[in-house]
Design a protein around this motif. Structure first.
Motif, PDB file in Angstrom:
ATOM      1  N   LYS A 149       3.519   0.845  -8.502  1.00  0.00           N
ATOM      2  CA  LYS A 149       2.080   0.825  -8.262  1.00  0.00           C
ATOM      3  C   LYS A 149       1.434  -0.390  -8.923  1.00  0.00           C
ATOM      4  O   LYS A 149       0.618  -1.087  -8.296  1.00  0.00           O
ATOM      5  CB  LYS A 149       1.441   2.116  -8.785  1.00  0.00           C
ATOM      6  N   THR A 209      -0.205  -3.361  -6.724  1.00  0.00           N
ATOM      7  CA  THR A 209      -1.639  -3.604  -6.903  1.00  0.00           C
ATOM      8  C   THR A 209      -1.902  -5.056  -7.267  1.00  0.00           C
ATOM      9  O   THR A 209      -2.836  -5.692  -6.754  1.00  0.00           O
ATOM     10  CB  THR A 209      -2.203  -2.682  -8.012  1.00  0.00           C
ATOM     11  N   ILE A 257       2.062   1.880  -3.463  1.00  0.00           N
ATOM     12  CA  ILE A 257       1.009   2.487  -4.288  1.00  0.00           C
ATOM     13  C   ILE A 257       0.875   3.976  -3.973  1.00  0.00           C
ATOM     14  O   ILE A 257       0.774   4.819  -4.870  1.00  0.00           O
ATOM     15  CB  ILE A 257      -0.331   1.761  -4.062  1.00  0.00           C
ATOM     16  N   GLN A 285       0.823  -1.197   0.000  1.00  0.00           N
ATOM     17  CA  GLN A 285       0.000   0.000   0.000  1.00  0.00           C
ATOM     18  C   GLN A 285       0.868   1.263   0.000  1.00  0.00           C
ATOM     19  O   GLN A 285       0.549   2.256  -0.662  1.00  0.00           O
ATOM     20  CB  GLN A 285      -0.938   0.006   1.212  1.00  0.00           C
TER      21      GLN A 285
END
Length: 310
Positions: A255, A259, A244, A241
């Motif tokens: 990212k 993800t 990201i 996270q």
């Protein structure tokens, strides 16, 4: 193909319009010969210029289309020539490589793939041992070479050989850091340690890097991968996270990678919880598999997109 009909139509329109303009001029002269003769020279010039401009304006779409078609034809011809040249050279090189490496398999094939390139780079470095580009390329090549050897190793000697190559990679990366600091190079050093089997040391290096450079997304993505590989899924999710959050435009590819891994972890958690009564061991078997997949995917994406600059 669709432009040719419109081209003809434009030309036909231009051809029709031009006589029409001239026709009107003739009618004027026949019907009013005396007034026409009385026009001053400047007035005649203005009329002629106006007629010419009208004809040219009608022909502009035709000229534009013709120029566009000619330009596209030249570009296509250039592309075809380049494609033919590329095809010929690639087929020649593939024939040569297949001939040279057809008898090599396993570790021998991996060695044959990398050793000549690294020998050339080392020769280049001997004449300039502060060349950052050469040091970086040597580090990356030895890292890939060592990781590839370990992935196909079938004996302790093969594994030792792979680890020695990874140590060479670390050595060249350290020389690079002595000349210029780089978060991306520090990430690659941690990956070398991971491939050697020093998972805890690799994780420690990445944790330190995320503390010192908290906005460097590839460090977070790699840390998440190592944590996932170690089986600490909650920590891995948090690191992914952070990757990201710090790479909102996917500048580094962190990212996209994070993800993807978050989705895989969520899917794994859902499958595990739905069958938890019958598969007490599913968690322990799922985690290493997803971790190995993550390590491979991370190497393919982030090593080349980590933003290392000279």
């Amino acid at each position: 193909m669709s432009k040719k009909p419109s081209n003809k139509a434009a030309k036909k329109g231009a051809a029709t319009a031009a006589p029409s303009a001239r026709g009107k001029g003739s009618a004027s002269k026949k019907g009013q010969s005396s007034p026409a003769n009385s026009l001053s020279t400047p007035a005649k010039v203005v009329i002629i210029i106006f007629a010419v401009l009208m004809v040219v304006s009608l022909m502009m779409p035709t000229l534009s289309t013709a120029f566009s078609n000619n330009q596209q034809a030249e570009q296509q011809s250039s592309q075809d020539s380049s494609a033919d040249s590329s095809s010929d050279s690639s087929s020649d090189s593939s024939d040569e490589s297949s001939t040279d490496s057809s008898s090599a398999t396993g570790v021998a094939a991996v060695d044959a793939k990398y050793q000549d390139t690294d020998a050339e780079l080392e020769s280049k470095l001997s004449s300039d041992n502060t060349n950052l580009a050469t040091l970086l390329n040597l580090g990356r090549n030895y890292m890939r070479w060592g990781a590839s050897v370990i992935s196909v190793s079938s004996s302790d000697d093969d594994t030792t050989h792979g680890n020695e190559l990874l140590e060479k990679a670390i050595g060249y990366y350290q020389q690079y850091l002595d000349l210029k600091d780089s978060d991306a190079v520090r990430v690659d050093i941690a990956l070398c340690k991971l491939y050697e089997g020093n998972t805890s040391e690799a994780q420690s290096d990445l944790e330190t890097l995320t503390q010192n450079s908290p906005t460097y997304a590839p460090a977070w993505a790699n840390l998440g991968m190592v944590q996932e590989y170690s089986g600490d899924k909650d920590a891995a999710k948090a690191s992914y996270q952070s990757a990201i959050d710090n790479d909102p435009n996917d500048e580094y590819g962190a990212k996209s990678y994070a993800t993807q891994r978050l989705a895989a972890l969520e899917s794994s958690s859902s499958a595990t919880s739905s069958t938890s009564t019958n598969s007490n061991n599913s968690s322990s078997t799922t985690s290493p598999t997803s971790g190995e997949t993550g390590a491979k995917g991370l190497t393919d994406t982030l090593n080349n997109l980590s933003g290392t600059g000279l």
